[in-house]
Motif scaffolding. Structure first.
Motif, PDB file in Angstrom:
ATOM      1  N   ILE A 181       0.855  -1.178   0.000  1.00 29.79           N
ATOM      2  CA  ILE A 181       0.000   0.000   0.000  1.00 29.79           C
ATOM      3  C   ILE A 181       0.896   1.234   0.000  1.00 29.79           C
ATOM      4  O   ILE A 181       1.656   1.469   0.949  1.00 29.79           O
ATOM      5  N   LEU A 182       0.820   2.029  -1.060  1.00 32.78           N
ATOM      6  CA  LEU A 182       1.681   3.180  -1.228  1.00 32.78           C
ATOM      7  C   LEU A 182       0.832   4.444  -1.242  1.00 32.78           C
ATOM      8  O   LEU A 182       0.081   4.694  -2.186  1.00 32.78           O
ATOM      9  N   THR A 183       0.902   5.229  -0.173  1.00 33.76           N
ATOM     10  CA  THR A 183       0.173   6.495  -0.104  1.00 33.76           C
ATOM     11  C   THR A 183       1.118   7.638  -0.446  1.00 33.76           C
ATOM     12  O   THR A 183       2.341   7.504  -0.377  1.00 33.76           O
ATOM     13  N   GLU A 184       0.529   8.781  -0.815  1.00 28.26           N
ATOM     14  CA  GLU A 184       1.310   9.919  -1.313  1.00 28.26           C
ATOM     15  C   GLU A 184       2.321   9.444  -2.357  1.00 28.26           C
ATOM     16  O   GLU A 184       3.498   9.815  -2.336  1.00 28.26           O
ATOM     17  N   CYS A 185       1.815   8.634  -3.251  1.00 28.92           N
ATOM     18  CA  CYS A 185       2.649   8.037  -4.300  1.00 28.92           C
ATOM     19  C   CYS A 185       1.870   8.060  -5.608  1.00 28.92           C
ATOM     20  O   CYS A 185       1.225   7.074  -5.981  1.00 28.92           O
ATOM     21  N   ALA A 186       1.894   9.203  -6.274  1.00 22.75           N
ATOM     22  CA  ALA A 186       1.158   9.358  -7.530  1.00 22.75           C
ATOM     23  C   ALA A 186       1.823   8.556  -8.641  1.00 22.75           C
ATOM     24  O   ALA A 186       3.055   8.511  -8.748  1.00 22.75           O
ATOM     25  N   VAL A 187       0.998   7.928  -9.457  1.00 20.75           N
ATOM     26  CA  VAL A 187       1.487   7.294 -10.683  1.00 20.75           C
ATOM     27  C   VAL A 187       1.442   8.343 -11.785  1.00 20.75           C
ATOM     28  O   VAL A 187       0.384   8.900 -12.082  1.00 20.75           O
ATOM     29  N   ARG A 188       2.595   8.592 -12.386  1.00 22.08           N
ATOM     30  CA  ARG A 188       2.673   9.611 -13.431  1.00 22.08           C
ATOM     31  C   ARG A 188       2.222   9.078 -14.782  1.00 22.08           C
ATOM     32  O   ARG A 188       1.707   9.833 -15.610  1.00 22.08           O
ATOM     33  N   GLY A 189       2.427   7.797 -15.025  1.00 22.82           N
ATOM     34  CA  GLY A 189       2.035   7.239 -16.302  1.00 22.82           C
ATOM     35  C   GLY A 189       2.432   5.788 -16.433  1.00 22.82           C
ATOM     36  O   GLY A 189       3.037   5.196 -15.535  1.00 22.82           O
ATOM     37  N   ARG A 204       7.889   8.179  -6.936  1.00 23.51           N
ATOM     38  CA  ARG A 204       8.976   7.615  -6.140  1.00 23.51           C
ATOM     39  C   ARG A 204       9.823   6.629  -6.924  1.00 23.51           C
ATOM     40  O   ARG A 204      10.747   6.034  -6.362  1.00 23.51           O
ATOM     41  N   GLY A 205       9.519   6.447  -8.202  1.00 23.60           N
ATOM     42  CA  GLY A 205      10.317   5.549  -9.014  1.00 23.60           C
ATOM     43  C   GLY A 205       9.454   4.581  -9.798  1.00 23.60           C
ATOM     44  O   GLY A 205       8.219   4.585  -9.705  1.00 23.60           O
ATOM     45  N   PRO A 206      10.086   3.697 -10.601  1.00 28.35           N
ATOM     46  CA  PRO A 206       9.331   2.769 -11.445  1.00 28.35           C
ATOM     47  C   PRO A 206       8.921   1.501 -10.701  1.00 28.35           C
ATOM     48  O   PRO A 206       9.568   1.080  -9.740  1.00 28.35           O
ATOM     49  N   ILE A 207       7.820   0.902 -11.166  1.00 32.43           N
ATOM     50  CA  ILE A 207       7.391  -0.425 -10.725  1.00 32.43           C
ATOM     51  C   ILE A 207       7.091  -1.234 -11.979  1.00 32.43           C
ATOM     52  O   ILE A 207       6.224  -0.844 -12.776  1.00 32.43           O
ATOM     53  N   ALA A 208       7.777  -2.314 -12.183  1.00 30.52           N
ATOM     54  CA  ALA A 208       7.488  -3.195 -13.310  1.00 30.52           C
ATOM     55  C   ALA A 208       6.250  -4.030 -13.005  1.00 30.52           C
ATOM     56  O   ALA A 208       6.041  -4.456 -11.866  1.00 30.52           O
ATOM     57  N   CYS A 209       5.414  -4.251 -14.014  1.00 26.14           N
ATOM     58  CA  CYS A 209       4.201  -5.052 -13.839  1.00 26.14           C
ATOM     59  C   CYS A 209       3.695  -5.472 -15.203  1.00 26.14           C
ATOM     60  O   CYS A 209       4.124  -4.949 -16.236  1.00 26.14           O
ATOM     61  N   ARG A 320      -0.685  16.400 -21.297  1.00 32.56           N
ATOM     62  CA  ARG A 320       0.430  15.462 -21.418  1.00 32.56           C
ATOM     63  C   ARG A 320       1.589  16.001 -20.588  1.00 32.56           C
ATOM     64  O   ARG A 320       1.712  17.205 -20.409  1.00 32.56           O
ATOM     65  N   TRP A 321       2.436  15.107 -20.107  1.00 30.12           N
ATOM     66  CA  TRP A 321       3.564  15.521 -19.282  1.00 30.12           C
ATOM     67  C   TRP A 321       4.658  14.458 -19.380  1.00 30.12           C
ATOM     68  O   TRP A 321       4.404  13.289 -19.680  1.00 30.12           O
ATOM     69  N   ALA A 322       5.873  14.886 -19.126  1.00 31.19           N
ATOM     70  CA  ALA A 322       7.002  13.961 -19.118  1.00 31.19           C
ATOM     71  C   ALA A 322       6.972  13.128 -17.841  1.00 31.19           C
ATOM     72  O   ALA A 322       6.651  13.636 -16.760  1.00 31.19           O
ATOM     73  N   LEU A 323       7.312  11.853 -17.958  1.00 35.34           N
ATOM     74  CA  LEU A 323       7.226  10.963 -16.806  1.00 35.34           C
ATOM     75  C   LEU A 323       8.363  11.169 -15.820  1.00 35.34           C
ATOM     76  O   LEU A 323       8.324  10.622 -14.701  1.00 35.34           O
ATOM     77  N   ASP A 324       9.379  11.946 -16.201  1.00 35.88           N
ATOM     78  CA  ASP A 324      10.450  12.249 -15.255  1.00 35.88           C
ATOM     79  C   ASP A 324      10.256  13.607 -14.590  1.00 35.88           C
ATOM     80  O   ASP A 324      11.169  14.131 -13.939  1.00 35.88           O
ATOM     81  N   GLU A 325       9.046  14.172 -14.743  1.00 31.47           N
ATOM     82  CA  GLU A 325       8.708  15.419 -14.084  1.00 31.47           C
ATOM     83  C   GLU A 325       7.390  15.262 -13.329  1.00 31.47           C
ATOM     84  O   GLU A 325       6.611  14.342 -13.599  1.00 31.47           O
ATOM     85  N   PHE A 329      -1.146  15.199 -10.751  1.00 29.75           N
ATOM     86  CA  PHE A 329      -1.656  14.495  -9.575  1.00 29.75           C
ATOM     87  C   PHE A 329      -0.830  14.783  -8.327  1.00 29.75           C
ATOM     88  O   PHE A 329      -1.289  14.527  -7.213  1.00 29.75           O
ATOM     89  N   GLU A 330       0.380  15.299  -8.516  1.00 36.13           N
ATOM     90  CA  GLU A 330       1.237  15.618  -7.378  1.00 36.13           C
ATOM     91  C   GLU A 330       1.001  17.024  -6.851  1.00 36.13           C
ATOM     92  O   GLU A 330       1.420  17.345  -5.735  1.00 36.13           O
ATOM     93  N   TYR A 331       0.346  17.860  -7.643  1.00 35.90           N
ATOM     94  CA  TYR A 331       0.094  19.230  -7.224  1.00 35.90           C
ATOM     95  C   TYR A 331      -1.236  19.383  -6.494  1.00 35.90           C
ATOM     96  O   TYR A 331      -1.477  20.408  -5.851  1.00 35.90           O
TER      97      TYR A 331
END
Length: 444
Positions: A181-189, A204-209, A320-325, A329-331
């Motif tokens: 369970i990851l809170t305050e963890c927005a998925v950018r894309g 917070r970084g990538p998750i493979a799935c 649209r937005w870059a995934l490294d920025e 959802f974070e704002y």
């Protein structure tokens, strides 16, 4: 005043490198999906940009009902009722669920006939519902009430639960089964490889799935935009009052022309308008105007259109937005809209007129909630054909709390390839792009 106090869920610190499924959104739909998948032995990460259940999943009325639903939702809601009955034992926590019944009141012969016609939809389901009037109706209402009614549709199998407790309890149960369970963890894309989903990028970084489920509520359409996935969705504001405890009020939840009320576990009541909502005019109103026009023509009497700050707030959101920025959802971690004092006060005033026992009740809190709606007011619970491995569960149009546990089970069916618990045609995403004209069925 900010939204209701939700039972806190502490997120996990460690981001997993790889899971089978990432679920985006920690409301009741996302949490239920995560629990269903974890119970099947899959590795699951539930990612929430804010806190578990902090948006509409904790701001709704808390009704668990099959009555007066769109007929297309009835098979799934029939699956949800037994899940609610066993939910507290399943998750190991009190969720405040009780079958206290729901009354949809009828002021005249016309509405009585409409409710009686609707009742026939339940004939194929193991649910009791009946029209009540006279002394039987009187026995279900507090003494001294001043309602002038022809009768009511009464569904004793319907009930209520506590929205501020449910999504957190389900998420904790999913964690006990192995979910992260990851809170305050927005998925950018979403990341893709070889034509299908291969992972997500979070703040917070990538998750493979291999699969991603989007249960992002009112944020879902925006999330889909960079993927060129068309998801017509708008937001409607509903305003709610929570009262202090009161003796002598109704035990069953009640919907009437000018108010809706249900008893809370703490002895207070949740009060709202039964039909008044605010629809802000925003850029998406124009993007999706053609598809929402039939619904607006049908439901305009219950919507107050408003042009205000939200138009400009949403106009500057990037599509649209870059995934490294940082993503949008974070704002804004939580949608916490200002409730309509006028609409909620009017609902309480009408409740007091109907039930004088409420005349001395005190308002403990008000809040607003953003309901995500689709053009036909029926949810999307569907695979996304254009992005293999991507699934969407959103657009529950104010009906998601009660149907949530079954929606989670249906989504788990789709992700794992199991036979679905109900026919999924009515919930397909493709209905908005196949040339059909989805619209609400009148009266639901």
């Amino acid at each position: 005043m900010p939204g209701p106090r939700v039972v806190p869920v502490q997120g996990d610190e460690q981001l997993p490198d790889r899971v089978d499924v990432v679920v985006i959104g920690g409301g009741i739909i996302g949490a239920s999906t995560a629990l269903e998948l974890a119970e099947r032995g899959l590795k699951v990460a539930l990612c929430e940009k804010g806190g578990i259940g902090h948006e509409q999943s904790s701001r709704n009325w808390g009704w668990v009902r099959i009555s007066r639903r769109d007929p297309r939702e009835l098979p799934l809601m029939a699956q949800a009722l037994p899940l609610w009955a066993g939910l507290a034992e399943r998750v190991g926590k009190d969720v405040g669920y009780t079958r206290a019944g729901i009354l949809f009141t009828c002021a005249d012969d016309k509405s009585y006939a409409e409710h009686e016609r609707w009742k026939r939809y339940l004939e194929d389901y193991p649910v009791s519902a009946r029209m009540v009037s006279g002394a039987e109706l009187g026995s279900l209402l507090p003494e001294g009430n001043r309602l002038q009614l022809k009768g009511a549709l009464y569904t004793p199998d319907d009930g209520r639960a506590e929205p501020q407790q449910v999504a957190p309890a389900i998420a904790e149960a999913a964690r006990a089964k192995g979910a992260v369970i990851l809170t305050e963890c927005a998925v950018r894309g979403i990341e893709q490889a070889a034509g299908r989903v291969c992972g997500v990028i979070t703040e917070r970084g990538p998750i493979a799935c291999s699969s991603v489920v989007l249960a992002g509520g009112a944020w879902s359409s925006l999330f889909c935009s960079p993927l060129s996935v068309h998801l017509p969705q708008l937001k409607v504001l509903n305003s709610v009052i929570r009262t202090t405890p009161l003796e002598g009020g109704p035990q069953s939840a009640i919907w009437a022309n000018h108010f809706a009320v249900r008893k809370r576990q703490d002895g207070g009541y949740t009060v709202a308008s039964g039909h008044e909502n605010i629809a802000d005019i925003v850029p998406d109103s124009f993007r999706h105007a053609r598809q929402f026009w039939p619904a607006f023509k049908q439901e305009h009497a219950s919507l107050s259109l408003r042009l205000g700050q939200r138009f400009f707030q949403e106009a500057v959101l990037p599509r649209r937005w870059a995934l490294d920025e940082a993503s949008p959802f974070e704002y804004r971690r939580v949608l916490d809209p200002v409730p309509s004092i006028r609409q909620s006060n009017r609902a309480l005033e009408n409740l007091i007129k109907a039930f004088p026992v409420f005349s001395g009740v005190r308002i403990a809190q008000r809040w607003g909630g953003m309901i995500d709606v689709t053009p036909d007011a029926v949810p999307v619970i569907s695979a996304v054909d254009a992005v293999p491995g991507f699934f969407i569960a959103t657009g529950f149009s104010g009906h998601g709390f009660g149907i949530g546990p079954a929606a989670g089970r249906l989504m788990a069916n789709l992700v794992t390839g199991e036979p679905p618990i109900v026919d999924i045609k009515a919930f397909s995403l493709s209905r908005f792009s196949d040339g059909s004209t989805p619209k609400p069925i009148s009266g639901f």
